[in-house]
Design an enzyme around this catalytic site. Structure first.
Site, mmCIF file in Angstrom:
data_model
loop_
_atom_site.group_PDB
_atom_site.id
_atom_site.type_symbol
_atom_site.label_atom_id
_atom_site.label_comp_id
_atom_site.label_asym_id
_atom_site.label_seq_id
_atom_site.Cartn_x
_atom_site.Cartn_y
_atom_site.Cartn_z
ATOM 1 N N CYS A 46 0.975 -1.096 0.066
ATOM 2 C CA CYS A 46 -0.004 0.030 0.133
ATOM 3 C C CYS A 46 0.852 1.456 0.152
ATOM 4 C CB CYS A 46 -0.943 0.032 1.318
ATOM 5 S SG CYS A 46 -1.627 1.713 1.343
ATOM 6 N N HIS A 64 -6.583 3.017 3.849
ATOM 7 C CA HIS A 64 -6.850 4.017 2.926
ATOM 8 C C HIS A 64 -7.995 3.778 1.973
ATOM 9 C CE1 HIS A 64 -2.736 4.991 4.104
ATOM 10 N NE2 HIS A 64 -3.049 6.028 3.937
ATOM 11 N N CYS A 82 -6.522 -1.516 0.815
ATOM 12 C CA CYS A 82 -6.033 -1.483 2.017
ATOM 13 C C CYS A 82 -7.069 -0.856 3.011
ATOM 14 C CB CYS A 82 -4.811 -0.318 1.998
ATOM 15 S SG CYS A 82 -4.519 0.472 3.343
#
Ligand code: MSP
Length: 530
Positions: free
Chosen positions: A137, A161, A158
């Site tokens: 990520c 995020h 992720c």
């Protein structure tokens, strides 16, 4: 004859660090939460009379920074220089952060020491060549395990995020992290102080018990980083580079007789690494393992605090929920900002920011309880005592309450229980308000026969405010400074920052005749926000 070597050794400084923030992000109140906490704690330790070193800084390498610089058509170095100068440094000075040093990972003092450190790990057999294949990520700058990811219609995201991860497939250099699993487990089991709060320690222990793989510590597909000294086609993995800041900033790898070497001896190991819980594993697993590999002492404590939440989720720039500190300080002032988050949220727990809660606490605790007490006292001393501190007098109940308060506040603060420390001081403030209400000096003033009693009441109130100013100085440096000036304390007792916590409870410090000036309103009434 035995010569004590300790006599020669310089006193070890209390060394506290904040994370070095990604230079790309606009500073928001989540970053400020950590740094203000660090500032308050280091100011507290300074007032305990300790030698202190407080470090913050910026994390400037990696893919994320490189890509944003490209998107902005600026060379990466010029890009990061601009962000540090225009955003980060001004942000910290606006919040009255008294850091002793500011490290940037693009500085030669950092890059050179990282290379030396890395070379020594290679030479001692802790690094080997390997192949990394797996998800990465860029937002976290982290190699992820497939189990970490969330599945969104077949796409792997992720969890932090909510963005797709990238697949990395590279020949890299690896650090033998797995070799330190047992030593780390033993360390955290035997030293509960080393990772706090308890929930963080448990998380780290169970993570370690699940087994740890070796770590890829270099990248070969981009070049915005520190070159691996023996293989300059690769740059050092940004977290490996970033974690080292805590030690490079104080002279890691320097000759023991050089300035850097002496600084290192005086500061290392760090006493507290303050981090948010998002980056706990980097600090409690990877970082101490790197130090163990190099034969260095590991940090005494990693403290992982909770998140500021917006709408129930971690506030962050990538989710467009980042609130700039100035959005709050423009309305409430800097000291109320510094006070509010540490007062309202137990350090270690998550907490939601709400404008309403902050307004309510501002008005009741800061403006009414604290600010009004200060302005009433100054007005009464002016009116009834010609603006001069009257003869010293000791109210035993207040004086004893103060002793307990200082003791409680100190125990809480050094344990990073900021809320407990602040509440102890504010409870004392309430007690003093109760004392004034009960004694009714404005009624005493109506009869000249009560002059002595009136002056005693005002003296005791002034002394209490003297103590409150010092107790709250680490939290609200500017406001307490104004109060200090208004009590006429500067000329008789010296600067507020030089007052020692161990002396606060000594009653009777304000001298008779000190000139009291009316306090400008410490916490002005809030404007109604549209
Ligand atoms: N660059 C890395 C850290 C390297 S340290 C060797 C990084 N930077 S960051 O800019 O993302 O900052 C993360 C830190 O900022 C968190 O660990 C925490 O201290 C603080 N916070 C960021 N958002 C936050 C909240 N919403 N709430 C509380 N703290 C937050 O990770």
């Amino acid at each position: 004859m035995r010569v004590s070597r300790n006599k020669m050794a310089p006193v070890k400084s209390f060394y506290l660090t904040t994370p070095i923030y990604y230079v790309n992000d606009a500073p928001h109140i989540g970053h400020a939460y950590t740094t203000v906490a660090g500032d308050v704690l280091t100011r507290w330790h300074r007032q305990r009379g300790e030698s202190v070193w407080f470090l913050t800084g910026t994390d400037e390498h990696g893919q994320k920074v490189m890509r944003t610089a490209e998107q902005n058509n600026v060379a990466p170095q010029a890009w990061v220089d601009r962000l540090v100068a225009d955003a980060w440094k001004p942000n910290w000075s606006a919040l009255n952060i008294a850091n002793d040093d500011f490290i940037r990972t693009t500085e030669p003092r950092h890059t050179e020491r990282v290379q030396k450190f890395l070379q020594s790990l290679k030479d001692s057999g802790h690094i080997y060549a390997g192949k990394y294949e797996g998800p990465y990520c860029v937002g976290c700058e982290e190699f992820k395990l497939p189990g970490d990811l969330i599945d969104a219609d077949g796409e792997k995201l992720c969890p932090i995020h909510s963005k797709p991860v990238e697949l990395v497939n590279e020949n890299n250099w690896f650090f033998k992290l797995s070799a330190f699993t047992q030593a780390l487990l033993d360390h955290y089991k035997n030293n509960p102080e080393a990772c706090q709060p308890e929930s963080a320690r448990n998380e780290v222990i169970s993570f370690l018990e699940g087994g740890v793989s070796d770590l890829s510590i270099s990248r070969s597909t981009f070049d915005w980083g520190i070159p691996v000294p023996w293989d300059t086609d690769q740059v050092v993995y940004v977290w490996f580079d970033a974690l080292l800041n805590y030690a490079t900033a104080v002279g890691l790898t320097d000759d023991p007789n050089s300035e850097g070497g002496k600084k290192f001896a005086q500061t290392w190991p760090a006493d507290v690494h303050l981090v948010g819980k998002d980056i706990l594993r980097f600090h409690a697993v990877i970082w101490p393992a790197m130090l163990m590999a190099a034969g260095l002492d590991i940090p005494r404590k990693v403290f992982a605090h909770g998140w500021l939440l917006v709408g129930g989720e971690k506030m962050s720039k990538s989710k467009l929920t980042g609130i700039a500190p100035s959005d709050i300080t423009d309305h409430f002032g800097v000291d109320a900002f510094r006070y509010y988050f540490l007062r309202a949220i137990p350090f270690g727990s998550d907490g939601s920011f709400s404008w309403e809660d902050m307004s309510a606490r501002y008005t009741s605790e800061l403006a009414n309880d604290f600010g009004n007490l200060a302005s009433r006292l100054a007005a009464m001393i002016e009116k009834y005592c010609g603006g001069l501190i009257p003869a010293p007098h000791r109210d035993d109940v207040l004086a004893q309450a103060l002793e307990t308060t200082v003791d409680k506040a100190d125990k809480a603060m050094v344990a990073l229980d900021f809320q407990g420390g602040i509440v102890a001081a504010m409870d004392f403030c309430k007690k003093v308000n109760g004392y004034v209400t009960e004694k009714e000096p404005w009624i005493l003033a109506k009869d000249p026969a009560n002059k002595v009693e009136l002056e005693e009441v005002l003296y005791n109130t002034a002394e209490s405010l003297r103590a409150l100013a010092v107790l709250l100085h680490p939290v609200m440096p500017a406001t307490t400074e104004i109060l200090w000036q208004s009590l006429g304390a500067q000329s008789s007792l010296g600067a507020i920052g030089d007052q020692k916590l161990s002396q606060i409870a000594t009653w009777g410090q304000l001298p008779q005749g000190a000139i009291v000036t009316k306090t400008p309103v410490l916490f002005p009434r809030l404007e109604i926000k549209e």
